[in-house]
Design an enzyme around this catalytic site. Structure first.
Site, PDB file in Angstrom:
ATOM      1  N   VAL A  65      -4.294  44.285  21.729  1.00 28.27           N
ATOM      2  CA  VAL A  65      -3.501  42.882  22.263  1.00 28.27           C
ATOM      3  C   VAL A  65      -4.114  42.234  24.021  1.00 28.27           C
ATOM      4  CG1 VAL A  65      -1.538  43.778  21.341  1.00 28.27           C
ATOM      5  CG2 VAL A  65      -1.380  44.047  23.214  1.00 28.27           C
ATOM      6  N   SER A 142      12.149  48.081  26.588  1.00 25.29           N
ATOM      7  CA  SER A 142      13.485  49.910  26.246  1.00 25.29           C
ATOM      8  C   SER A 142      14.216  49.790  27.393  1.00 25.29           C
ATOM      9  CB  SER A 142      11.669  50.552  27.310  1.00 25.29           C
ATOM     10  OG  SER A 142      12.148  51.659  27.503  1.00 25.29           O
ATOM     11  N   TYR A 155       4.939  52.122  33.615  1.00 27.24           N
ATOM     12  CA  TYR A 155       5.821  51.896  32.476  1.00 27.24           C
ATOM     13  C   TYR A 155       7.031  50.628  32.698  1.00 27.24           C
ATOM     14  CZ  TYR A 155       7.590  52.600  27.737  1.00 27.24           C
ATOM     15  OH  TYR A 155       8.948  52.553  26.530  1.00 27.24           O
ATOM     16  N   LYS A 159       8.302  47.116  31.533  1.00 27.71           N
ATOM     17  CA  LYS A 159       9.592  47.461  30.267  1.00 27.71           C
ATOM     18  C   LYS A 159      10.297  46.127  31.074  1.00 27.71           C
ATOM     19  CE  LYS A 159       7.491  49.224  27.470  1.00 27.71           C
ATOM     20  NZ  LYS A 159       7.425  48.145  26.128  1.00 27.71           N
ATOM     21  N   ILE A 188      13.795  57.399  21.157  1.00 29.01           N
ATOM     22  CA  ILE A 188      12.974  57.065  19.352  1.00 29.01           C
ATOM     23  C   ILE A 188      12.464  58.222  18.938  1.00 29.01           C
ATOM     24  CG2 ILE A 188      12.756  55.809  17.815  1.00 29.01           C
ATOM     25  CD1 ILE A 188      15.409  54.103  19.371  1.00 29.01           C
TER      26      ILE A 188
HETATM   27  N1  LIG Z   1       9.867  55.948  21.008  1.00 26.98           N
HETATM   28  C1  LIG Z   1      10.657  55.602  21.815  1.00 26.98           C
HETATM   29  O1  LIG Z   1      11.669  56.372  22.045  1.00 26.98           O
HETATM   30  C2  LIG Z   1      11.178  54.294  22.822  1.00 26.98           C
HETATM   31  C3  LIG Z   1      11.733  53.676  23.816  1.00 26.98           C
HETATM   32  C4  LIG Z   1      11.614  52.515  24.244  1.00 26.98           C
HETATM   33  C5  LIG Z   1      10.735  51.555  24.362  1.00 26.98           C
HETATM   34  N2  LIG Z   1       9.978  51.727  23.121  1.00 26.98           N
HETATM   35  C6  LIG Z   1       8.577  51.207  22.736  1.00 26.98           C
HETATM   36  O2  LIG Z   1       8.908  50.920  21.675  1.00 26.98           O
HETATM   37  C7  LIG Z   1       7.289  50.176  21.427  1.00 26.98           C
HETATM   38  C8  LIG Z   1       6.550  50.789  19.823  1.00 26.98           C
HETATM   39  O3  LIG Z   1       7.098  52.179  20.282  1.00 26.98           O
HETATM   40  P1  LIG Z   1       6.504  53.675  19.889  1.00 26.98           P
HETATM   41  O4  LIG Z   1       7.885  55.078  20.299  1.00 26.98           O
HETATM   42  O5  LIG Z   1       6.516  53.149  18.497  1.00 26.98           O
HETATM   43  O6  LIG Z   1       5.273  53.848  19.471  1.00 26.98           O
HETATM   44  P2  LIG Z   1       4.220  54.412  19.054  1.00 26.98           P
HETATM   45  O7  LIG Z   1       3.186  55.377  19.723  1.00 26.98           O
HETATM   46  O8  LIG Z   1       4.619  55.011  18.338  1.00 26.98           O
HETATM   47  O9  LIG Z   1       3.326  53.512  18.681  1.00 26.98           O
HETATM   48  C9  LIG Z   1       2.572  52.206  19.539  1.00 26.98           C
HETATM   49  C10 LIG Z   1       1.050  51.747  18.854  1.00 26.98           C
HETATM   50  O10 LIG Z   1       1.047  50.987  19.491  1.00 26.98           O
HETATM   51  C11 LIG Z   1      -0.164  50.379  19.871  1.00 26.98           C
HETATM   52  N3  LIG Z   1      -1.037  50.245  20.516  1.00 26.98           N
HETATM   53  C12 LIG Z   1      -1.387  50.752  22.293  1.00 26.98           C
HETATM   54  N4  LIG Z   1      -2.305  50.197  22.871  1.00 26.98           N
HETATM   55  C13 LIG Z   1      -2.413  48.962  21.938  1.00 26.98           C
HETATM   56  C14 LIG Z   1      -3.411  47.795  22.282  1.00 26.98           C
HETATM   57  N5  LIG Z   1      -3.758  47.690  23.876  1.00 26.98           N
HETATM   58  N6  LIG Z   1      -3.821  46.737  21.527  1.00 26.98           N
HETATM   59  C15 LIG Z   1      -3.049  46.812  20.164  1.00 26.98           C
HETATM   60  N7  LIG Z   1      -2.008  48.286  19.299  1.00 26.98           N
HETATM   61  C16 LIG Z   1      -1.622  49.339  20.923  1.00 26.98           C
HETATM   62  C17 LIG Z   1      -0.710  52.208  19.203  1.00 26.98           C
HETATM   63  O11 LIG Z   1      -1.881  52.922  18.611  1.00 26.98           O
HETATM   64  C18 LIG Z   1       0.367  52.308  18.611  1.00 26.98           C
HETATM   65  O12 LIG Z   1       0.507  52.363  17.106  1.00 26.98           O
HETATM   66  C19 LIG Z   1       6.969  50.040  22.400  1.00 26.98           C
HETATM   67  O13 LIG Z   1       6.760  49.285  22.877  1.00 26.98           O
HETATM   68  C20 LIG Z   1       7.579  51.223  23.285  1.00 26.98           C
HETATM   69  O14 LIG Z   1       7.623  51.007  24.778  1.00 26.98           O
HETATM   70  C21 LIG Z   1      10.160  52.954  22.563  1.00 26.98           C
END
Ligand SMILES: NC(=O)c1ccc[n+]([C@@H]2O[C@H](COP(=O)([O-])OP(=O)(O)OC[C@H]3O[C@@H](n4cnc5c(N)ncnc54)[C@H](O)[C@@H]3O)[C@@H](O)[C@H]2O)c1
Length: 268
Positions: A65, A142, A155, A159, A188
């Site tokens: 992205v 987040s 990070y 966010k 999550i």
């Molecule tokens: N899991 C949590 O506790 C949590 C909490 C708050 C916010 N978030 C946010 O939720 C979103 C998803 O997180 P998640 O936990 O499902 O993470 P995840 O690691 O399971 O998924 C993130 C995905 O983003 C992809 N990615 C990374 N860099 C990329 C790039 N340059 N281009 C395209 N794809 C790319 C990765 O390959 C991965 O598949 C993120 O924005 C994260 O900051 C997650």
């Protein structure tokens, strides 16, 4: 789920190879959308396209992205193949957490994906969203956007930027009838969090991290996807420019909530 021109509506989801992005892709597929699943992780993306629920509606598109030209090309391909873009959900993230010792290269890496990546996708999708009825964008921020955490200049700053960017996008895109909102998930249970819990797994760490939330547990990716699905639906037709915590009460809780409340006698 069809648009006015009788074609299935199209949802473009980044970070769709894993966690919240994958759950979101599955939710839109279940609602009858055609889903363009963008992710940098090509192998996992192919796996999602093969085994996710509703996978016949999920089309994998390997792309970084942060690469503006490739994002532009991918979005045009999606619109040409499927007739438009109705919904955009930005889940892709770089989780790099650095504090006082952060290098310029690390700053660039995390800003490039978490902030400029969202801008790239929305800029490219904008002409298509502007032609769609009921178009919506959801950016995944987040709880870290709203609070301080140790050693997380990178990070948490990106966010917080997403919450600001969302408001600016909501203002500028409102003239085209496009709603833009963000969600702020709590902890999550996704592969990212599972990796942090490698020593002991969910059984050991959920009681520890779950206490940070009023609901005393971690969230599921599907629970965040459900909130994203709501914000993209006609049920949210008068909601734009907001950040919706999907956090089990994490942001509502003061530090007293971490203690034994029966013995808490103080008042402020
Ligand atoms: N899991 C949590 O506790 C949590 C909490 C708050 C916010 N978030 C946010 O939720 C979103 C998803 O997180 P998640 O936990 O499902 O993470 P995840 O690691 O399971 O998924 C993130 C995905 O983003 C992809 N990615 C990374 N860099 C990329 C790039 N340059 N281009 C395209 N794809 C790319 C990765 O390959 C991965 O598949 C993120 O924005 C994260 O900051 C997650």
């Amino acid at each position: 789920m069809e648009n006015a021109d009788q074609r299935p509506r199209v949802a473009l989801v980044t970070g769709a190879a894993s966690g919240i992005g994958r759950a979101t892709a599955e939710l839109f597929a279940a609602r009858g959308f055609t889903v363009a699943a963008l992710d940098i992780a090509e192998d996992r993306l192919q796996q999602v396209a093969a085994e996710a629920s509703g996978s016949e509606r999920i089309h994998p598109i390997p792309v970084d992205v942060s690469d503006r030209d490739r994002v532009g090309f991918a979005v045009e391909q999606v619109a040409a193949t499927h007739g438009g873009v109705d919904v955009v959900v930005n889940c892709a993230a770089n989780f790099l957490a650095r504090g006082i010792d952060v290098s310029p290269e690390e700053w660039d890496a995390v800003l490039r994906v978490n902030v400029r990546g969202i801008s790239n996708v929305v800029q490219a999708a904008h002409p298509h969203l502007a032609r769609a009825a009921g178009a919506a964008v959801v950016n995944v921020a987040s709880i870290s956007a709203h609070i301080a955490q140790p050693q997380r200049w990178t990070y948490n700053t990106t966010k917080a930027a997403i919450v600001g960017l969302t408001r600016c996008m909501a203002m500028d895109l409102s003239a085209d009838g496009i709603r833009v909102n963000s969600v702020s998930p709590g902890w999550i249970w996704t592969p990212e969090v599972a990796a942090a819990a490698a020593d002991g797994g969910r059984e050991r760490w959920e009681p520890v991290w779950g206490r940070f939330h009023l609901l005393r547990r971690l969230g599921e990716a599907a629970e965040v996807a459900a909130a994203i699905g709501f914000l993209c639906s006609s049920e949210a037709s008068f909601i734009t420019g907001v950040d919706l915590p999907v956090d089990g009460g994490y942001l509502a809780m003061g530090p007293e909530g971490l203690g034994d409340t029966s013995s808490f006698a103080g008042s402020a």
